[in-house]
Design a protein around this motif. Structure first.
Motif, PDB file in Angstrom:
ATOM      1  N   LYS A  24       0.796  -1.208  -0.199  1.00 57.79           N
ATOM      2  CA  LYS A  24      -0.034   0.124   0.054  1.00 57.79           C
ATOM      3  C   LYS A  24       0.804   1.258  -0.094  1.00 57.79           C
ATOM      4  N   ILE A  25       1.948   1.198   0.607  1.00 56.85           N
ATOM      5  CA  ILE A  25       2.801   2.330   0.728  1.00 56.85           C
ATOM      6  C   ILE A  25       3.429   2.758  -0.691  1.00 56.85           C
ATOM      7  N   GLN A  26       3.801   1.514  -1.421  1.00 56.18           N
ATOM      8  CA  GLN A  26       4.329   2.027  -2.525  1.00 56.18           C
ATOM      9  C   GLN A  26       3.329   2.276  -3.672  1.00 56.18           C
ATOM     10  N   ILE A  27       2.000   2.179  -3.627  1.00 54.22           N
ATOM     11  CA  ILE A  27       0.992   2.657  -4.206  1.00 54.22           C
ATOM     12  C   ILE A  27       0.699   4.265  -3.811  1.00 54.22           C
ATOM     13  N   ALA A  28       0.478   4.502  -2.447  1.00 52.46           N
ATOM     14  CA  ALA A  28       0.244   5.653  -2.085  1.00 52.46           C
ATOM     15  C   ALA A  28       1.457   6.651  -2.317  1.00 52.46           C
ATOM     16  N   LEU A  29       2.711   6.320  -2.530  1.00 54.90           N
ATOM     17  CA  LEU A  29       3.888   7.031  -2.922  1.00 54.90           C
ATOM     18  C   LEU A  29       3.741   7.337  -4.396  1.00 54.90           C
ATOM     19  N   GLN A  30       3.220   6.420  -5.172  1.00 56.68           N
ATOM     20  CA  GLN A  30       2.972   6.633  -6.408  1.00 56.68           C
ATOM     21  C   GLN A  30       2.214   7.676  -7.031  1.00 56.68           C
ATOM     22  N   TYR A  31       1.005   7.702  -6.155  1.00 59.85           N
ATOM     23  CA  TYR A  31      -0.107   8.723  -6.211  1.00 59.85           C
ATOM     24  C   TYR A  31       0.484   9.964  -5.574  1.00 59.85           C
ATOM     25  N   LEU A  32       1.320  10.062  -4.450  1.00 60.37           N
ATOM     26  CA  LEU A  32       1.544  11.310  -3.824  1.00 60.37           C
ATOM     27  C   LEU A  32       2.881  11.442  -3.415  1.00 60.37           C
ATOM     28  N   PRO A  33       3.708  11.303  -4.299  1.00 62.31           N
ATOM     29  CA  PRO A  33       5.391  11.265  -3.994  1.00 62.31           C
ATOM     30  C   PRO A  33       5.751  12.575  -3.166  1.00 62.31           C
ATOM     31  N   GLU A  34       5.118  13.662  -3.120  1.00 59.52           N
ATOM     32  CA  GLU A  34       5.569  14.911  -2.355  1.00 59.52           C
ATOM     33  C   GLU A  34       5.175  14.496  -0.948  1.00 59.52           C
ATOM     34  N   LEU A  35       4.559  13.532  -0.565  1.00 59.80           N
ATOM     35  CA  LEU A  35       4.046  13.382   1.050  1.00 59.80           C
ATOM     36  C   LEU A  35       4.996  12.137   1.659  1.00 59.80           C
ATOM     37  N   ASP A  36       4.930  12.402   2.946  1.00 61.03           N
ATOM     38  CA  ASP A  36       5.855  11.378   3.580  1.00 61.03           C
ATOM     39  C   ASP A  36       5.008   9.917   3.482  1.00 61.03           C
ATOM     40  N   PRO A  37       5.467   8.861   3.613  1.00 64.47           N
ATOM     41  CA  PRO A  37       4.636   7.741   3.493  1.00 64.47           C
ATOM     42  C   PRO A  37       3.469   7.482   4.346  1.00 64.47           C
ATOM     43  N   ASP A  38       3.807   7.971   5.648  1.00 67.68           N
ATOM     44  CA  ASP A  38       2.383   7.864   6.552  1.00 67.68           C
ATOM     45  C   ASP A  38       1.284   8.841   5.935  1.00 67.68           C
ATOM     46  N   THR A  39       1.523  10.065   5.589  1.00 64.86           N
ATOM     47  CA  THR A  39       0.543  10.733   5.149  1.00 64.86           C
ATOM     48  C   THR A  39       0.085  10.342   3.751  1.00 64.86           C
ATOM     49  N   ALA A  40       0.891  10.053   2.946  1.00 64.62           N
ATOM     50  CA  ALA A  40       0.200   9.440   1.655  1.00 64.62           C
ATOM     51  C   ALA A  40      -0.494   8.130   1.936  1.00 64.62           C
ATOM     52  N   MET A  41      -0.301   7.389   3.031  1.00 61.98           N
ATOM     53  CA  MET A  41      -1.000   6.302   3.295  1.00 61.98           C
ATOM     54  C   MET A  41      -2.370   6.824   3.585  1.00 61.98           C
ATOM     55  N   ARG A  42      -2.359   7.561   4.678  1.00 63.23           N
ATOM     56  CA  ARG A  42      -3.956   8.135   5.217  1.00 63.23           C
ATOM     57  C   ARG A  42      -4.750   8.704   3.995  1.00 63.23           C
ATOM     58  N   THR A  43      -3.981   9.479   2.945  1.00 59.55           N
ATOM     59  CA  THR A  43      -4.648  10.061   2.289  1.00 59.55           C
ATOM     60  C   THR A  43      -5.365   8.980   1.320  1.00 59.55           C
ATOM     61  N   LEU A  44      -4.438   8.001   0.802  1.00 60.92           N
ATOM     62  CA  LEU A  44      -5.001   6.880  -0.210  1.00 60.92           C
ATOM     63  C   LEU A  44      -6.103   6.251   0.644  1.00 60.92           C
ATOM     64  N   ARG A  45      -5.987   5.912   1.879  1.00 63.72           N
ATOM     65  CA  ARG A  45      -6.935   5.273   2.685  1.00 63.72           C
ATOM     66  C   ARG A  45      -8.358   5.968   2.459  1.00 63.72           C
ATOM     67  N   ARG A  46      -8.295   7.505   2.761  1.00 65.30           N
ATOM     68  CA  ARG A  46      -9.403   8.283   2.527  1.00 65.30           C
ATOM     69  C   ARG A  46      -9.898   8.309   1.246  1.00 65.30           C
TER      70      ARG A  46
END
Length: 85
Positions: A24-46
């Motif tokens: 999930k972190i890999q995918i989240a960082l694909q969509y949100l590379p400018e964010l740190d991994p935790d924030t990217a994960m929360r955003t993708l989850r949302r």
């Protein structure tokens, strides 16, 4: 630290070319590379929670919010609803 950053970027570039599972972190960082991994994960989850159609389509493919990986089919669904990263 710089070495870790470069490894992360290289793994992101290769990510969607593989045909297995993706963290999930890999995918989240694909969509949100400018964010740190935790924030990217929360955003993708949302995004998944707020988009009922996306959530339903993922659940049909076996997605559960607690899983740590996406299957290739689930990644294709994400692409369909969110576009290419």
């Amino acid at each position: 630290m710089i070495m870790h950053y470069h490894k992360r970027i290289l793994s992101r570039r290769r990510l969607l070319n593989r045909e297995e599972h993706y963290t999930k972190i890999q995918i989240a960082l694909q969509y949100l590379p400018e964010l740190d991994p935790d924030t990217a994960m929360r955003t993708l989850r949302r995004w998944i929670q707020q988009d009922t159609a996306l959530n339903t389509a993922l659940c049909r493919e076996g997605y559960t919010p607690r899983q740590r990986h996406f299957t290739a089919r689930q990644v294709n669904i994400l692409r369909e609803y969110l576009g290419d990263p």
